[in-house]
Design an enzyme around this catalytic site. Structure first.
Site, mmCIF file in Angstrom:
data_model
loop_
_atom_site.group_PDB
_atom_site.id
_atom_site.type_symbol
_atom_site.label_atom_id
_atom_site.label_comp_id
_atom_site.label_asym_id
_atom_site.label_seq_id
_atom_site.Cartn_x
_atom_site.Cartn_y
_atom_site.Cartn_z
ATOM 1 N N GLU A 302 0.818 -1.213 0.000
ATOM 2 C CA GLU A 302 0.000 0.000 0.000
ATOM 3 C C GLU A 302 0.856 1.269 0.000
ATOM 4 O O GLU A 302 0.590 2.226 0.699
ATOM 5 C CB GLU A 302 -0.941 -0.001 1.203
ATOM 6 C CG GLU A 302 -1.904 -1.167 1.207
ATOM 7 C CD GLU A 302 -2.846 -1.145 2.392
ATOM 8 O OE1 GLU A 302 -4.051 -1.381 2.189
ATOM 9 O OE2 GLU A 302 -2.377 -0.898 3.515
ATOM 10 N N ASP A 383 -8.918 -8.510 3.725
ATOM 11 C CA ASP A 383 -8.715 -7.391 4.652
ATOM 12 C C ASP A 383 -9.868 -7.267 5.632
ATOM 13 O O ASP A 383 -10.709 -6.378 5.500
ATOM 14 C CB ASP A 383 -8.578 -6.092 3.844
ATOM 15 C CG ASP A 383 -8.051 -4.935 4.683
ATOM 16 O OD1 ASP A 383 -7.653 -5.162 5.839
ATOM 17 O OD2 ASP A 383 -8.034 -3.801 4.175
ATOM 18 N N GLU A 411 -13.328 -1.868 11.345
ATOM 19 C CA GLU A 411 -13.089 -1.059 10.148
ATOM 20 C C GLU A 411 -14.137 -1.285 9.061
ATOM 21 O O GLU A 411 -14.710 -0.342 8.525
ATOM 22 C CB GLU A 411 -11.698 -1.357 9.598
ATOM 23 C CG GLU A 411 -11.375 -0.619 8.317
ATOM 24 C CD GLU A 411 -9.996 -0.944 7.784
ATOM 25 O OE1 GLU A 411 -9.695 -0.526 6.659
ATOM 26 O OE2 GLU A 411 -9.214 -1.637 8.487
#
Length: 843
Positions: A302, A383, A411
């Site tokens: 990332e 994820d 998240e």
């Protein structure tokens, strides 16, 4: 092992704000009646104030006082005296003349707990273990267990860490927390580490009580400035307040620090000047923090720098840091979350698959890592989604230490604005049998080190607490932090037992409170999965922005690899070997065969492994698209029941926590409908297949805002279209003029719940008021960005979409409904629709 006393409601405690978490030590009813059976003193076998044994003595004194109202002195010798609670290490107890022949063998951090009348022994293999035993004893007492027993308890794995994604600065004066929904950092402010670390000490206390032994105190997307002399001194302050609780400090590193901070012209992990620079930095840290746990490293993922810049391997990188900490007994946690989003292109390559990355990057390196390197692997290949298969990397590293990364902060799972109790999700991973070499290979036994006989292993939990007194932003979210520590210690615990224990400690012993919160919690993850994304399609959240609200359209055509490959006819990732990305083949043979075949793939992972038509029949007999429709309605319907479940506890929970959680549950009930309609509407439009039950697209109770008589308001086309009912909303014509939307009602006279769906953007605090025949029904303000904590939105979308409901409104035929919106800042008081619902009906 134990039975717990339950009590009818016996009166309320004073209002609480959540700061004490599960360590409230609330008085037991009829506490005086227990006094004769309680020891008369506490003997702590270390009087050094930074010692966990000293802390254990103080904690026992506080706990006994709170639970029973009995004050005990703490002494520091005579461990053989009668009527005492003795706490210390086995070694110190033996040195003081105590008998240890009956104590089972203990592992590091383990403890022995014995209650024999008014004689209590709490003995640890080390000082940290003694503190853990003290917390265990107090937990049992606080839950009403005063029986006699003796047993030993050892942790399942040596690594039981927390990852804090905290930043020194991020666009403001307070330290921010990435994916944190409970306020600013408890560690950082104004670009520096706080002088006052009181909250850090309170945090360490909570973590020690559940067996967590280290905290990485900064973001995995690290900042080189942590390694300045001033910030190293600040890290020492944090470590100093952690130490009495046996919690070690870990540090996340920015890979390019030698160049970014050190002035070198390279950060090549094999360059001698770089190696020397990292050794020097490490020595400076350990001089300040001799018990530092070690490092956490994220590299080449990332956009983060890493060894690939110099054509070095990930093992080269991990071993560099492992060598620097090895003389001090430190560990290098190296994240397996490595992928290059710049090379992913689903449009051009049917076989492209981010899920393949971990095995592709790490399998060939097995056996090349030093023995104090632990590869930290996210529980699934993508994820932290609402459902994923276990990462196959666990089955491909037989000669490498591994740890499982679980995300406590929600998240993709409602960001603490939605109640989602996570242990049932985690257990699907921990209890999965990977069948390595055809032998039983449970994930929990792999990460503990037991399956492959590795010296290290364990758990890393992303917790991201903040300065909010609830720590995570929501009272009920704290059950996930509690359960994480308990599962890291013993992953065989049941999800039900954990939430029951937590509830008794957090809200009291009333059986109706325990039963109700247990029911709500255990129903929450299945409900969330149903109204967000099921059949393995992942959570259909907005992948491009805050990872919070619905946006199924965002899943495809982006470089992030969380794809669904949805088109007009079909949906799902083909991850088979014969025709797809090959991901299924990364598992051992038995598991690979199961996922390769659509007939043996479980329905709850069907769309993870297979690309199928919307008309594909599931094992239930339903088509994929009809299951989508039904599940989203079922999940959102369950979310509506959470409100009434919680309301049944009024008067049994203190007012502050009751009202704060009720507000969130009402919000969740409304937002679950936003999710339901957005996802169903998107796939209804994409597939053109009608809902067999006629619900999707047909909302008989609604009045669309754009169809009302408008003054100062104008229609607005929302994008993506499925984020608004009938694709449109209304906004004020300017940011300085209020708008009015009105309609004459044609209804059967009676009592209704009046629901208003609106958009609460994070660029203003608009105000709305609802009138019936010029009489105010209620008003509200668009301030959720200040009270909910989830990722904000600047747009009319699934994140900002919100519902407020006014209950039991008397409505007559021909009544005039009017909503007045007053814009603020750049927020144009947006409205989507109004629902007039007979009591008991959900549109």
């Amino acid at each position: 092992m134990f039975s717990f006393l339950f009590f009818a409601s016996f009166g309320l405690v004073a209002a609480e704000n959540g700061l004490d978490g599960w360590l409230r030590y609330a008085p037991l009813p009829s506490a005086d009646s227990y006094h004769d059976g309680i020891p008369s003193k506490i003997v702590a076998l270390n009087d050094t104030k930074i010692s966990p044994v000293y802390t254990a003595g103080q904690e026992l004194q506080q706990g006994i006082s709170g639970i029973f109202g009995k004050e005990l002195d703490v002494q520091y010798d005579d461990c053989t005296s009668f009527s005492s609670i003795v706490v210390g290490t086995v070694e110190e107890y033996s040195n003081g003349g105590g008998e240890t022949d009956d104590i089972p063998e203990l592992e590091a951090d383990g403890f022995y707990l014995s209650v024999d009348g008014d004689s209590v022994k709490i003995l640890g293999q080390n000082e940290r273990g003694a503190l853990y035993g003290a917390f265990e004893y107090l937990s049992l007492l606080a839950q009403g267990n005063t029986s006699e027993f003796s047993y030993a308890s050892n942790p399942s794995a040596p690594i039981r860490w927390i990852n804090q994604w905290d930043n020194l600065v991020s666009g403001g004066t307070h330290g921010s927390v990435e994916r944190g929904y409970g306020g600013p950092s408890i560690f950082y402010k104004d670009g520096y580490i706080k002088e006052d670390q009181t909250r850090a000490a309170q945090y360490a206390r909570l973590l020690a009580s559940i067996g967590v032994n280290a905290v990485v105190v900064n973001n995995v997307n690290a900042n080189a400035s942590f390694l300045t002399e001033a910030n190293m001194d600040g890290l020492k302050r944090i470590a100093d307040v952690f130490r009495p609780y046996g919690v070690q400090l870990g540090l996340s590193l920015f890979f390019a620090s030698p160049k970014d901070l050190g002035g070198l012209d390279t950060f090549d992990p094999l360059d001698e000047s770089v190696v020397e620079w990292w050794h020097d930095v490490t020595d400076k840290l350990y001089r300040r923090i001799p018990d530092m746990a070690g490092y956490l490293v994220k590299a080449n993922s990332e956009g983060q720098p890493g060894p690939f810049t110099y054509n070095r391997t990930l093992a080269d990188a991990a071993n560099l840091f492992a060598k620097t900490v090895k003389p001090y007994g430190g560990v290098c946690m190296f994240r397996a979350f490595v992928y290059d989003h710049t090379t992913l292109n689903q449009t051009l390559d049917w076989k492209a698959d981010r899920a393949n990355a971990a095995v592709e990057f790490f399998k060939e390196l097995d056996g090349q890592f030093m023995d104090n390197v632990v590869v930290q692997i996210k529980y699934g290949p993508i994820d932290f989604q609402v459902r994923e298969p276990v990462s196959p990397l666990f089955a491909n590293l037989l000669e490498t230490n591994t740890a499982i990364e679980l995300q406590i902060t929600q998240e993709y799972l409602g960001q603490q604005a939605h109640v989602v109790y996570l242990p049932p999700l985690w257990k699907t991973i921990l209890d999965f049998d990977l069948r390595v070499e055809g032998q039983p290979s449970l994930t929990r036994e792999i990460v503990s080190g037991a399956r492959f006989k590795r010296p290290l292993g364990g758990y890393a939990g992303v917790a991201n607490v903040g300065t909010n007194t609830t720590w995570l932003g929501s009272h009920l979210a704290m059950s996930n932090l509690y359960a994480y520590g308990r599962l890291a210690w013993d992953p065989t615990h049941s999800s039900e037992r954990l939430v029951q224990d937590w509830t008794r400690l957090t809200f009291g012993l009333d059986s109706s409170v325990v039963d109700t919160i247990t029911q709500l919690s255990l129903e929450s993850w299945p409900a969330y999965e149903n109204y967000t994304g099921n059949l393995g399609i992942q959570t259909l959240t907005d992948i491009l922005f805050g990872h919070y609200g619905p946006n199924p359209a965002s899943q495809d055509g982006n470089p992030w690899g969380q794809w669904t490959r949805a088109d007009n006819d079909s949906i799902g990732m083909d991850r088979t070997v014969w025709n797809g990305t090959g991901f299924a083949g990364q598992y051992p043979a038995e598991v690979a065969a199961m996922y390769e075949d659509i007939e043996t793939t479980p329905d709850d992972l069907l769309l993870w492994f297979h690309h199928v038509p919307y008309t594909q029949r599931l094992k239930s007999g339903k088509t994929v698209i009809q299951h989508f429709y039904d599940a989203h309605y079922a999940g959102s319907a369950t979310a509506q029941t959470f409100v009434s479940l919680w309301e049944s506890l009024k008067g049994k929970i203190d007012d502050q926590r009751y009202e704060e959680q009720l507000f969130r549950l009402k919000y969740q009930a409304g937002h679950s409908l936003v999710w339901r309609d957005a996802v169903n509407g998107f796939y209804h439009s994409l597939s053109g297949i009608a809902d067999e039950k006629g619900r999707v697209g047909n909302y008989s109770w609604r009045i669309e805002a754009e169809n009302m008589t408008l003054e100062g308001y104008e229609p607005y086309s929302v994008h993506p279209p499925s984020m608004a009912s009938e694709t449109r909303a209304i906004v004020t014509s300017s940011n300085s003029t209020q708008g009015t939307a009105s309609a004459v009602l044609s209804v059967k006279p009676g009592t209704y719940n009046l629901a208003v769906n609106y958009f609460d953007l994070a660029i203003g605090r608009s105000k709305w008021e609802v009138f019936l025949n010029e009489e105010s029904v209620g008003s509200w303000e668009g301030d959720s960005e200040y009270v909910l904590g989830h990722a904000p939105s600047f747009y009319l979308d699934g994140t900002s979409a919100t519902r407020i409901t006014f209950e039991n409104v008397e409505v007559g035929n021909g009544d005039l409904l009017k909503i007045v919106g007053v814009p603020d800042g750049e927020e144009p008081a947006p409205l989507d629709y109004v629902s007039l619902l007979p009591v008991g009906i959900v549109d």
